[in-house]
Each structure stands twice: as structure tokens, then as C-alpha cells.
Design an enzyme around this catalytic site. Structure first.
Site, mmCIF file in Angstrom:
data_model
loop_
_atom_site.group_PDB
_atom_site.id
_atom_site.type_symbol
_atom_site.label_atom_id
_atom_site.label_comp_id
_atom_site.label_asym_id
_atom_site.label_seq_id
_atom_site.Cartn_x
_atom_site.Cartn_y
_atom_site.Cartn_z
ATOM 1 C CG ASP A 30 -1.797 -1.259 1.252
ATOM 2 O OD1 ASP A 30 -2.134 -1.763 0.170
ATOM 3 O OD2 ASP A 30 -2.099 -1.736 2.360
ATOM 4 C CE LYS A 90 2.541 -2.683 -4.252
ATOM 5 N NZ LYS A 90 2.240 -2.258 -2.869
ATOM 6 N N GLY A 97 -4.474 -4.442 -3.682
ATOM 7 C CA GLY A 97 -5.480 -3.424 -3.983
ATOM 8 C C GLY A 97 -4.727 -2.166 -4.353
ATOM 9 C CG HIS A 98 -2.016 -2.132 -6.873
ATOM 10 N ND1 HIS A 98 -1.111 -2.686 -7.748
ATOM 11 C CD2 HIS A 98 -1.740 -2.700 -5.666
ATOM 12 C CE1 HIS A 98 -0.338 -3.537 -7.100
ATOM 13 N NE2 HIS A 98 -0.711 -3.567 -5.838
ATOM 14 C CD GLN A 152 0.803 -9.051 -2.672
ATOM 15 O OE1 GLN A 152 1.346 -9.685 -3.564
ATOM 16 N NE2 GLN A 152 -0.435 -8.628 -2.777
#
Ligand code: GDP
Ligand code: IMO
Ligand code: MG
Length: 422
Positions: A14, A17, A41-42, A222
Site C-alpha cells: 500500500d 505502487k 489493492g492498487h 505486496q
């Protein structure tokens, strides 16, 4: 721009990225995901619109950029098609999406196993995203995993039924609900047809692209702290989010990778269990969480917040061979008034300015050594480094000095355009 640019998380995920990857995609022919699954979750924000990507590389938003889900990714087809629907609503051309034949599939039994394994770990639970990621990679290593290409083989149904039957025996043993075999088979035979137009040999596709001198951005998922080899094992994810995972998860060779950008925030966060030396489990952490909107993009869990840890970051820079840093949320730090940088650890009267195995298992006893900075500034949306106030520049320079690499991108807000390039 480099031919292949890699974007990796340096902390516990988080770091932003997605934002950095979409930004780089503007100059890339291909956007690529190589590792993890929908535990990621991007978030990408543009013109007030917000999309959260879980599987598809966020660079697909750029009109001229193709998107590849590489062989190292684990795919939950249900999530994939939900994401495809969202992108269609945003008028994204999905014919640009390519999915590796070799990527492994997540099945409902993996999600059930994820929950069972967490339950069995009791107080030592990892705090997973419960998306079936760990069990899917376990089956891959156990050689009972089923890949995208396997869906098109005559033996698919037989192997899938055997897996479901074997897993159901375990669920029964622990008093967990068993799964409906016929329903799963039916769903996945359906997914097989739905996925067909996207499936290809992405390894060959990427090498052809390299030969044609195309530009590629690899969107890591990640982060180093969550790497199962180089992170805080066992409080990690079940894959390698570090640089090696980019290679095994794409089929690209070592010499193909030109730039490796490490992403971090001007503070730190972690979601799930595990050590976090600079955590501020107090009002300061709460303030950072609110100012930075630190709630999980995947699970909505409140993220644990704390100060930037330069000792851990130096380690991450080394193990990944980072060539440049992307420092997000400098605007958020400016709302705090003061911020701290951890420049060393103290454990049993010994000072450590680099990561050491002495720390493993003793993270809770470590006393972080901090330097304090005045950070009262409003830089929301700033795009020019020269316009940054002295306090902000001082913070950036201290980070560069400790890590020995340049800060190439500075995030000044959540929008994709809120970025300084140096
Ligand atoms: P990822 O998983 O590494 O892609 O990061 P996430 O999307 O999970 O979390 C990063 C969050 O920070 C998202 O909500 C972004 O919109 C937001 N963000 C990224 N960069 C910045 C920045 O420079 N400033 C601010 N205020 N928000 C940012
Ligand atoms: P992005 O790509 C933050 C964490 C989970 C848990 C541990 C293991 O958005 O940065 P898993 O479901 O992978 O078995 O969970 O890893 N985790 C993440 N934390 N960002 C992520 O991805 C994460 N992916 C996994 O919270 O602690
Ligand atoms: Mg995220």
C-alpha cells in the site's frame, strides 16, 4: 525512459505502487503484473474518479498501453471478470488484456482453506486477506495446482473434481462447511470459455516486445516486508514480491530489467499481523491514518500506521537493487507539523544502523532511534521540486542520504497527476 521499469513496494504494501505504475505506463507499451493475486489493492485516482485494481495492471488505463497478467500471478476468475466489468464501464478497451497460460487459478476451496488455516493458527494467525492466496501458492508448490492452460485440457474436470473431493475431506474433519463439487466445476467450465480470448503465451509475447524495443512497466504487488523469503516470515504473503518474483513471474531475464523503482510512503503502514518496529499505536498513528486515509483498498481494514523506517528501507533497497525511490504522501506528512525518521535500532544496549538477524523475534523489544523534523507545509498537487518548502526538501534529502539512492518521484496527493518528477 528505460525499456523495462519495475515498480516494487518496499515496506508492507500500500505504498502507492498503482499510482506510480499508471504514471509510468504513460510512456510504456505494456503494463505487466507478475506476482500475487487479488490480495493486492492498487488505487488509481484521476480527475476525481477512483479505480481499485486487484489483478489487472493499472497501466491498462492508458490508451496505448497493453496489459499482461504474467505467469506468477494467481487468478481468481470471479474477481477477474468483476474487474473487467468495472473497466468496461470506464470505456477501457479490454482487447488489450493478455493473460498467461501458466498463471495458477484460485478456486473456492483455496478461500475456504485460507480461513481454516488462519483459524488453526490461533493467536499466531497472519491476518491474511482471506482471498485464498496462500493455499493457491501451496497447491502450486505441491504440484496439484491448476493453471489457466489446464482448463483447456481433457483432464481438467477430473483433476478439479479430485482436488475438491480431497479438500472437502479436510473441511469435514474440522467441521467446516464442504463445497458443492458440481457447482464449482460448472462455474470454472464457464470461466474457461470467458477467459479464452485473453489467454496467450505471455513469456513469448514479452520477449518479442523486448526484441521490438518496446517499453514495459512491471507493477509489483505486496512488498519486501511481506516476502516469504526476505520479509518477516511467517507474517508474510506466500510469494516473492521482491525483484526475483518479477523475473520468475514474467519470464523476463535479469538483463532485461533496466530500472527498479522502490515505492514507499513518507510514513509507514501495515495491515494484518506481524512486527512493525516504528508503529505508532497511539494518537499519532490515528492522526496519520485519518490524514492519509489509511484503510485497506482490498479488505477495508484500518491500516496500522507509524514512522518511516530507514533501516528496513535500506535493506529493501539492497535486496531489490533499487535504482530510484518513489516517495508518496509527502503532502500528508506536511499536515502533521512534525514527523520522525527512524535512523537506527537499539536492542540490548547495542545500536544497529543496518538490518540484522539479531532483531528477528525481538522486534517488540527494539527501541527505534528517531530524528525529528518540522513538517508543516501544504504541497498538495505540487509538480515542481524547486517549489517545495525547505522543510520538505530537508526531509527528502535525509532519506536520500541514508538510502544512498535518489528520490525520483514525489507524491503530492492521491491524484495520478499529483507527482513531482526529478
Ligand atoms: P498500492 O497497493 O501500493 O498500489 O497502494 P494503495 O492503493 O493500496 O494505497 C495507497 C493509497 O495512497 C491510495 O489511496 C492512493 O490514492 C493514495 N496515495 C498514493 N500516493 C499518494 C500521495 O502522494 N498523497 C496522498 N495524499 N495520497 C496518495
Ligand atoms: P498491495 O499490492 C498490504 C498482507 C495481508 C497479510 C499478509 C498475508 O495492495 O500492496 P495474504 O492474503 O497475502 O496471504 O496475506 O500480507 N497483504 C497485504 N498488505 N498490501 C497488500 O497488497 C497486501 N497483500 C497481502 O494483510 O498481513
Ligand atoms: Mg494496496
Amino acid at each position: 525512459m528505460a525499456r523495462v521499469a519495475v515498480v516494487l513496494g518496499l515496506n508492507y504494501g500500500d505504498e502507492g505502487k498503482g499510482k506510480v505504475s499508471t504514471f509510468l505506463a504513460k510512456n510504456s507499451d505494456i503494463a505487466l503484473r507478475c506476482t500475487g493475486g487479488n490480495n493486492a489493492g492498487h488505487t488509481v485516482e484521476f480527475n476525481g474518479d477512483k479505480i481499485v485494481f486487484h489483478l489487472i495492471p493499472s497501466g491498462i488505463l492508458n490508451e496505448g498501453t497493453d496489459a499482461v497478467i504474467g505467469n506468477g500471478v494467481v487468478i481468481d476468475p470471479k474477481v477477474l471478470f468483476e474487474e473487467i466489468e468495472v473497466l468496461k464501464e470506464h470505456n477501457v478497451d479490454l482487447t488489450k488484456l493478455h493473460i498467461s497460460t501458466r498463471a495458477h487459478l484460485i478456486f473456492p476451496y483455496h478461500i475456504a482453506e485460507d480461513k481454516l488455516q488462519e483459524f488453526l493458527k490461533g493467536d499466531d494467525k497472519v491476518g491474511t486477506t482471506a482471498r485464498g492466496i496462500g493455499p493457491c501458492y501451496m497447491d502450486k508448490a505441491n504440484r496439484i495446482g491448476l493453471r489457466v492452460i489446464d482448463m483447456y485440457s481433457d483432464s481438467f474436470e477430473r483433476k478439479l473434481r479430485r482436488n475438491i473431493q480431497n479438500k472437502n475431506k479436510v473441511f469435514e474433519l474440522y467441521g467446516f462447511e464442504t463445497l458443492n463439487e458440481d457447482e464449482i466445476v460448472k462455474d470454472y467450465l464457464n470461466y474457461r470459455d470467458m477467459m479464452k480470448p485473453y489467454v496467450m503465451d505471455t513469456v513469448s509475447y514479452l520477449h518479442k516486445a523486448i526484441e521490438e524495443d518496446k517499453t514495459i512497466v512491471c507493477e509489483g504487488a505486496q512488498a519486501t516486508g511481506l516476502d516469504m523469503d526476505l520479509g518477516d516470515y511467517p507474517m508474510v504473503t506466500s510469494s516473492n514480491p521482491t525483484i526475483g518474483g518479477i523475473q520468475t513471474g514474467s519470464g523476463l531475464g535479469a538483463r532485461d530489467l533496466n530500472e527498479v523503482y522502490g515505492v514507499c510512503k513518507a510514513y509507514a503502514s501495515r495491515v494484518g499481523e506481524g512486527p512493525f518496529i516504528t508503529e505508532q499505536n497511539n494518537e499519532v498513528g490515528d492522526t496519520i491514518r485519518e490524514l492519509g486515509h489509511e484503510y485497506g483498498a482490498t479488505t477495508k481494514r484500518p491500516r496500522r500506521c507509524g514512522w518511516m523506517d530507514l533501516v528496513a528501507l535500506k535493506y529493501a533497497v539492497r535486496v531489490n537493487g533499487i535504482t530510484g525511490l518513489a516517495l508518496n504522501h509527502l503532502d500528508t506528512i506536511g499536515k502533521l507539523g512534525t514527523a520522525k525518521l527512524c535512523v537506527g535500532y537499539k536492542l540490548n544496549d547495542k545500536i544497529y544502523d543496518e538490518s540484522s538477524d539479531d532483531i528477528i523475534g525481538h522486534e517488540n523489544e527494539v527501541e527505534p532511534i528517531y530524528e525529528e523534523f518540522k513538517t508543516k507545509f501544504d504541497i498538495k498537487g505540487e509538480k515542481d521540486y524547486n517549489n517545495l518548502p525547505t522543510q520538505a526538501k530537508k526531509y527528502v534529502k535525509r532519506i536520500e542520504k541514508h538510502l544512498g539512492i535518489p528520490v525520483k518521484f514525489i507524491g503530492t496527493g492521491p491524484d495520478n497527476e499529483d507527482m513531482i518528477i526529478r
